[in-house]
Enzyme design. Sequence first.
Site, mmCIF file in Angstrom:
data_model
loop_
_atom_site.group_PDB
_atom_site.id
_atom_site.type_symbol
_atom_site.label_atom_id
_atom_site.label_comp_id
_atom_site.label_asym_id
_atom_site.label_seq_id
_atom_site.Cartn_x
_atom_site.Cartn_y
_atom_site.Cartn_z
ATOM 1 N N LYS A 40 0.843 -1.201 0.000
ATOM 2 C CA LYS A 40 0.000 0.000 0.000
ATOM 3 C C LYS A 40 0.881 1.255 0.000
ATOM 4 O O LYS A 40 1.936 1.278 0.637
ATOM 5 C CB LYS A 40 -0.906 -0.032 1.241
ATOM 6 C CG LYS A 40 -1.986 1.037 1.266
ATOM 7 C CD LYS A 40 -2.946 0.810 2.435
ATOM 8 C CE LYS A 40 -4.024 1.887 2.508
ATOM 9 N NZ LYS A 40 -4.983 1.663 3.615
ATOM 10 N N SER A 63 -10.209 -0.538 6.723
ATOM 11 C CA SER A 63 -9.604 -0.422 5.387
ATOM 12 C C SER A 63 -8.905 -1.652 4.840
ATOM 13 O O SER A 63 -8.528 -1.677 3.672
ATOM 14 C CB SER A 63 -8.610 0.737 5.364
ATOM 15 O OG SER A 63 -9.317 1.927 5.160
ATOM 16 N N SER A 96 -9.918 1.778 2.482
ATOM 17 C CA SER A 96 -9.014 2.516 1.640
ATOM 18 C C SER A 96 -7.957 1.645 0.943
ATOM 19 O O SER A 96 -7.314 2.114 0.012
ATOM 20 C CB SER A 96 -8.299 3.591 2.470
ATOM 21 O OG SER A 96 -7.492 2.993 3.462
HETATM 22 N N1 GLN Z 1 -13.249 3.972 5.692
HETATM 23 C C1 GLN Z 1 -12.801 4.438 6.963
HETATM 24 C C2 GLN Z 1 -12.481 5.896 6.873
HETATM 25 O O1 GLN Z 1 -12.771 6.473 5.889
HETATM 26 C C3 GLN Z 1 -11.630 3.637 7.418
HETATM 27 C C4 GLN Z 1 -10.377 4.037 6.776
HETATM 28 C C5 GLN Z 1 -9.216 3.194 7.190
HETATM 29 O O2 GLN Z 1 -9.369 2.166 7.832
HETATM 30 N N2 GLN Z 1 -8.034 3.664 6.858
HETATM 31 O O3 GLN Z 1 -11.959 6.464 7.772
#
Ligand code: GLN
Length: 479
Positions: free
Chosen positions: A78, A177, A153
């Site tokens: 990532k 995410s 994400s």
């Molecule tokens: N979708 C969640 C957010 O927008 C989690 C993001 C994540 O785990 N990095 O914060």
Amino acid sequence: MAELFPSIQETIAAYRAKTLMPSQVAAELLSRLEKENPELNAYLRTYGTEMIEAAKRADSAYATGKARPLEGIFVGIKDNLLVSGTLTGSASKMLEGYVAPYTGTAVKKLFDDGAIMVGKTNMDEFAMGSSTENSAYGATKNPKDLTCVPGGSSGGSAAAVASGLCHIALGSDTGGSIRQPASLCGCVGFKPTYGSVSRYGLMSMASSLDVIGPLANSVGDARTVFNTIRGGDERDATSHDIKGAKKLAAPGSLKGVKVGVPREYFLPGLDADVEGCVQKGIAKLKELGAEIVEISLPNAEHGLAAYYVIMPAEVSTNLSRFDGVRYPASKMKSAASLIDGYVKSRAAFGPEPQRRIMVGTYVLSAGYYDAYYRQAEKVRGLIIKDFNDAWQQVDLIVSPTSPTVAWPIGEKVDDPLAMYLSDIFTINANLVGIPSISLPCGEADGMPVGIQLAAPRDEDMFLLDVAEAFEKAGIGSAD
Ligand code: GLN
């Protein structure tokens, strides 16, 4: 390599048996990347030349009997994980041109064991989002249906794994995410216990919630990666060695395991077809010998609200370092004044980071700290207590991973609140710090559904054992 090499173990066995060579896999990968990545946008950057070179070295390591445990295993990383000497930018224009000065602990452990980097995977900017549409470099597409989002994400990592563009990928999970994109793309996503993997070399989003973990084609692969990257690290004061105690009575059997089904998680808002798949999954756990117990997590429903106060508060402090002085995208040189320079530099953040920085700054401000931040931390305490109470009754908690399957690209981009709801089932594990895994559990409308299992803190190995038993029982893809 979904269809060719189902697991790391089998790939390594084939390398050892000399029926396959890392350089053959590299060549195959390269041609797939050329064909598929421009459309999929799973990787922001790939390292073809370096990959081929590394694969040749892996070939000779096998030829001379000097192969390390993950020699010739291809990984996607990532873009918020630092890899020395390469562009690392959290898919943000803010870090355009930034070259990482060192390699983070988790990635280094994979490399030290012989893993080869394919490239840096796409993500929502600074890991803020649930669809990978917040990337400054265009959305990633869902390999199962290119008109749909892959989740986020870590959407690039999930898409890369699900489409056979790496053996495994690393992601980060702050509120879901790793698990949510794994669920939407039909692969395994494991968020380990908070602190069980060093965060050194992970660009911080919300430091009390962030965890690095694997996205994989199987639980076995996720376990292999976790065993490689985990462990206390002097460079991360919150890291530790896990000390789990729970064990299965016999491999593959869930006899004696109590699985809690939280009443609060099966309410309107959950897609009926998704619920159907998850109920089948629960029936499968029962068939394997588990005792299914209805439980209550009375404060669970407030997790999302607490998260969207605590997370932006931490985001606003963590991202204050991107001030145009120390990091690239600097507009300082041409600025009329220091303030002008800050304003111009911070405009390099996309809309979602800007939104969260503003909310975070607000909830931490002197006048509102008590009303918002302190309250949210109290709610977090109540949720932790709910889970601790639950562990008196059950060994595991089961739920859907996401309330819906993958949705069409563009559908929720203008509605941040609708987007935030997609993490309703994943967020509490981050607030509490417990390990949690998403596993494929059938399909609804032809798209993958994920089931989520969570275990007490440090019981990562037990959780993986149960997950593997579930996987072997074969509900995975369409049932
Ligand atoms: N979708 C969640 C957010 O927008 C989690 C993001 C994540 O785990 N990095 O914060």
